[in-house]
Design a protein around this motif. Structure first.
Motif, mmCIF file in Angstrom:
data_model
loop_
_atom_site.group_PDB
_atom_site.id
_atom_site.type_symbol
_atom_site.label_atom_id
_atom_site.label_comp_id
_atom_site.label_asym_id
_atom_site.label_seq_id
_atom_site.Cartn_x
_atom_site.Cartn_y
_atom_site.Cartn_z
ATOM 1 N N ALA A 183 57.747 60.903 18.360
ATOM 2 C CA ALA A 183 56.557 59.643 18.150
ATOM 3 C C ALA A 183 55.153 60.265 18.000
ATOM 4 O O ALA A 183 54.543 60.057 17.083
ATOM 5 N N GLN A 184 54.942 61.327 18.797
ATOM 6 C CA GLN A 184 53.679 62.242 18.737
ATOM 7 C C GLN A 184 53.643 62.808 17.577
ATOM 8 O O GLN A 184 52.581 62.974 16.877
ATOM 9 N N ILE A 185 54.785 63.368 16.979
ATOM 10 C CA ILE A 185 54.783 64.132 15.663
ATOM 11 C C ILE A 185 54.551 63.378 14.566
ATOM 12 O O ILE A 185 53.896 63.630 13.766
ATOM 13 N N ASP A 186 54.990 62.190 14.587
ATOM 14 C CA ASP A 186 54.690 61.081 13.658
ATOM 15 C C ASP A 186 53.216 60.511 13.538
ATOM 16 O O ASP A 186 52.690 60.472 12.371
ATOM 17 N N VAL A 187 52.721 60.370 14.823
ATOM 18 C CA VAL A 187 51.221 60.230 14.743
ATOM 19 C C VAL A 187 50.580 61.309 14.118
ATOM 20 O O VAL A 187 49.487 61.342 13.253
ATOM 21 N N ALA A 188 50.857 62.631 14.635
ATOM 22 C CA ALA A 188 50.193 63.764 13.868
ATOM 23 C C ALA A 188 50.359 63.708 12.389
ATOM 24 O O ALA A 188 49.439 64.046 11.627
ATOM 25 N N LEU A 189 51.484 63.614 12.047
ATOM 26 C CA LEU A 189 51.513 63.528 10.530
ATOM 27 C C LEU A 189 50.788 62.408 9.765
ATOM 28 O O LEU A 189 50.433 62.632 8.689
ATOM 29 N N ARG A 190 50.774 61.341 10.300
ATOM 30 C CA ARG A 190 50.069 60.028 9.689
ATOM 31 C C ARG A 190 48.556 60.685 9.741
ATOM 32 O O ARG A 190 47.776 60.453 8.838
ATOM 33 N N LYS A 191 48.197 61.310 10.643
ATOM 34 C CA LYS A 191 46.763 61.801 10.814
ATOM 35 C C LYS A 191 46.369 62.697 9.811
ATOM 36 O O LYS A 191 45.313 62.733 8.901
ATOM 37 N N ILE A 192 47.318 63.668 9.357
ATOM 38 C CA ILE A 192 47.367 64.647 8.411
ATOM 39 C C ILE A 192 46.902 64.062 7.079
ATOM 40 O O ILE A 192 46.108 64.180 6.208
ATOM 41 N N SER A 193 47.985 63.059 6.832
ATOM 42 C CA SER A 193 47.878 62.336 5.546
ATOM 43 C C SER A 193 46.596 61.356 5.611
ATOM 44 O O SER A 193 45.958 61.023 4.524
#
Ligand SMILES: [Zn+2]
Length: 121
Positions: free
Chosen positions: A74-84
């Protein structure tokens, strides 16, 4: 501190995050296989009490590990969303840029080290 992070750094971090995400998902699958409760013979067995207790403990440990790993995904998903959204690397608590050294260590870090310490207290 460099205000604008290089595109290259973010691309690299994204690759790492995707890799970590995949690894975590594989790990969850492996953990599920190790769960004694996943054994199809489990429900019908009339094993001794101590076996049941052992299975319960094993199940609880695996369940906790799965939860931890799912939290990480879930944390990784948040980070990926932030990158985009071009918001990667900003501390969620104080809004400061998280040092690259920290992001290299924990690519999904949501807070800078100072805030992390404060939040853990
Ligand atoms: Zn912070």
């Amino acid at each position: 501190m460099d205000k604008k992070r290089s595109q290259k750094f973010e691309t690299l971090q994204k690759e790492r995050l995707l890799e970590e995400r995949q690894k975590s998902l594989t790990q969850i699958e492996e953990l599920k296989k190790d769960d004694p409760f996943a054994d199809p013979d489990h429900a019908s067995d009339n094993a001794a009490i101590d076996t049941d207790v052992r299975e319960q403990v094993g199940h609880d440990t695996i369940e906790a590990q799965i939860k931890d790993t799912q939290k990480r995904v879930a944390q990784i998903d948040v980070a990926l969303r932030k990158i985009s959204k071009n918001q990667y690397g900003k501390c969620e608590s104080c809004g400061e840029e998280i040092p690259q050294a920290r992001l290299k260590l924990i690519p999904e870090a949501a807070n800078c080290l100072e805030c992390e310490k404060r939040l853990r207290k």
